[in-house]
Design an enzyme around this catalytic site. Structure first.
Site, mmCIF file in Angstrom:
data_model
loop_
_atom_site.group_PDB
_atom_site.id
_atom_site.type_symbol
_atom_site.label_atom_id
_atom_site.label_comp_id
_atom_site.label_asym_id
_atom_site.label_seq_id
_atom_site.Cartn_x
_atom_site.Cartn_y
_atom_site.Cartn_z
ATOM 1 N N ASP A 1 0.863 -1.066 0.116
ATOM 2 C CA ASP A 1 -0.143 0.035 -0.107
ATOM 3 C C ASP A 1 0.897 0.982 -0.064
ATOM 4 O OD1 ASP A 1 -3.500 1.094 0.874
ATOM 5 O OD2 ASP A 1 -1.921 2.193 0.844
ATOM 6 N N ILE A 2 0.694 2.209 -0.313
ATOM 7 C CA ILE A 2 1.773 3.578 -0.966
ATOM 8 C C ILE A 2 1.572 4.552 0.158
ATOM 9 C CG2 ILE A 2 0.180 4.468 -2.204
ATOM 10 C CD1 ILE A 2 2.999 4.223 -3.126
ATOM 11 N N HIS B 1 -10.376 -5.105 -2.558
ATOM 12 C CA HIS B 1 -8.542 -6.080 -1.780
ATOM 13 C C HIS B 1 -8.546 -5.544 -0.650
ATOM 14 C CE1 HIS B 1 -9.614 -1.529 -2.487
ATOM 15 N NE2 HIS B 1 -8.670 -1.208 -0.654
ATOM 16 N N HIS C 1 -6.640 -5.435 3.032
ATOM 17 C CA HIS C 1 -5.117 -5.144 2.986
ATOM 18 C C HIS C 1 -4.763 -6.136 4.022
ATOM 19 C CE1 HIS C 1 -6.531 -0.661 2.844
ATOM 20 N NE2 HIS C 1 -8.100 -1.050 2.262
HETATM 21 P P1 AMP Z 1 -9.877 1.796 0.742
HETATM 22 O O1 AMP Z 1 -10.579 1.474 -0.954
HETATM 23 O O2 AMP Z 1 -10.612 2.144 1.577
HETATM 24 O O3 AMP Z 1 -10.040 0.306 0.970
HETATM 25 O O4 AMP Z 1 -8.811 2.291 0.251
HETATM 26 C C1 AMP Z 1 -8.080 2.267 -1.041
HETATM 27 C C2 AMP Z 1 -6.431 1.811 -0.125
HETATM 28 O O5 AMP Z 1 -4.794 1.307 -1.631
HETATM 29 C C3 AMP Z 1 -5.216 2.970 1.235
HETATM 30 O O6 AMP Z 1 -5.095 2.002 1.679
HETATM 31 C C4 AMP Z 1 -4.402 3.641 -0.480
HETATM 32 O O7 AMP Z 1 -3.600 3.346 -0.125
HETATM 33 C C5 AMP Z 1 -4.110 2.456 -1.439
HETATM 34 N N1 AMP Z 1 -3.508 2.937 -2.982
HETATM 35 C C6 AMP Z 1 -4.318 4.065 -3.582
HETATM 36 N N2 AMP Z 1 -3.537 3.878 -4.715
HETATM 37 C C7 AMP Z 1 -2.499 3.072 -4.484
HETATM 38 C C8 AMP Z 1 -1.454 2.885 -5.447
HETATM 39 N N3 AMP Z 1 -1.486 3.006 -6.936
HETATM 40 N N4 AMP Z 1 -0.579 1.742 -4.814
HETATM 41 C C9 AMP Z 1 -0.871 1.085 -3.790
HETATM 42 N N5 AMP Z 1 -1.715 1.387 -2.451
HETATM 43 C C10 AMP Z 1 -2.613 2.353 -3.101
#
Ligand code: AMP
Length: 128
Positions: free
Chosen positions: A28-29, A92, A94
């Site tokens: 996660d970024i 996704h 986590h």
């Molecule tokens: P959520 O949709 O609320 O479960 O969160 C989306 C997650 O994706 C967050 O923790 C972001 O930091 C992560 N995220 C968004 N864009 C990217 C990316 N390009 N690469 C890695 N992680 C990402």
């Protein structure tokens, strides 16, 4: 097309940890904690419970494997798991190495340099 589909297609980069026919895992970024990883089905589905049962169970199996590698790599109390999807509407899981409840709140964040992300992904891969 979701940002994760763009990652899967190689259109934008990621710190990849694992990939097979159906799934990809990358860091996660904007991590809650060091090692925070996302496990993503290549099929773009919005909600976890919309996935067909077989793919859902396979996602859990894939996430378990990645989670075990995280536990081996990152000193932590345990690996927490969450599915949210409010920011990115593409399923996704986590996986977050946690020590305290705030690590699962998505409010407390850690910052890592690019070199740290690269080294972390390499170390986790070695423990798969
Ligand atoms: P959520 O949709 O609320 O479960 O969160 C989306 C997650 O994706 C967050 O923790 C972001 O930091 C992560 N995220 C968004 N864009 C990217 C990316 N390009 N690469 C890695 N992680 C990402």
């Amino acid at each position: 097309m979701s940002i994760f589909t763009k990652i899967i297609n190689g259109e934008i980069p990621c710190y990849k940890i694992a990939e097979d026919t159906n799934f990809i895992a990358f860091l996660d970024i904007n991590p809650n904690a060091k090692g925070h990883t996302l496990c993503v089905p290549k099929k773009e589905v919005n909600r976890l419970l919309e996935m067909d049962e077989d793919l859902y169970l396979r996602l859990m199996k894939f996430s378990r494997k990645v989670g075990l590698a995280l536990e081996k790599t990152i000193p932590c109390n345990r690996v927490g798991m969450a599915v949210i999807g409010l920011e990115v509407p593409h399923v996704h899981v986590h996986l977050i190495p946690i020590n305290e409840m705030r690590d699962m709140t998505f409010k407390h964040k850690v910052s890592l340099t690019e070199d740290e992300f690269i080294a972390l992904a390499e170390a986790i891969k070695e423990n798969l």
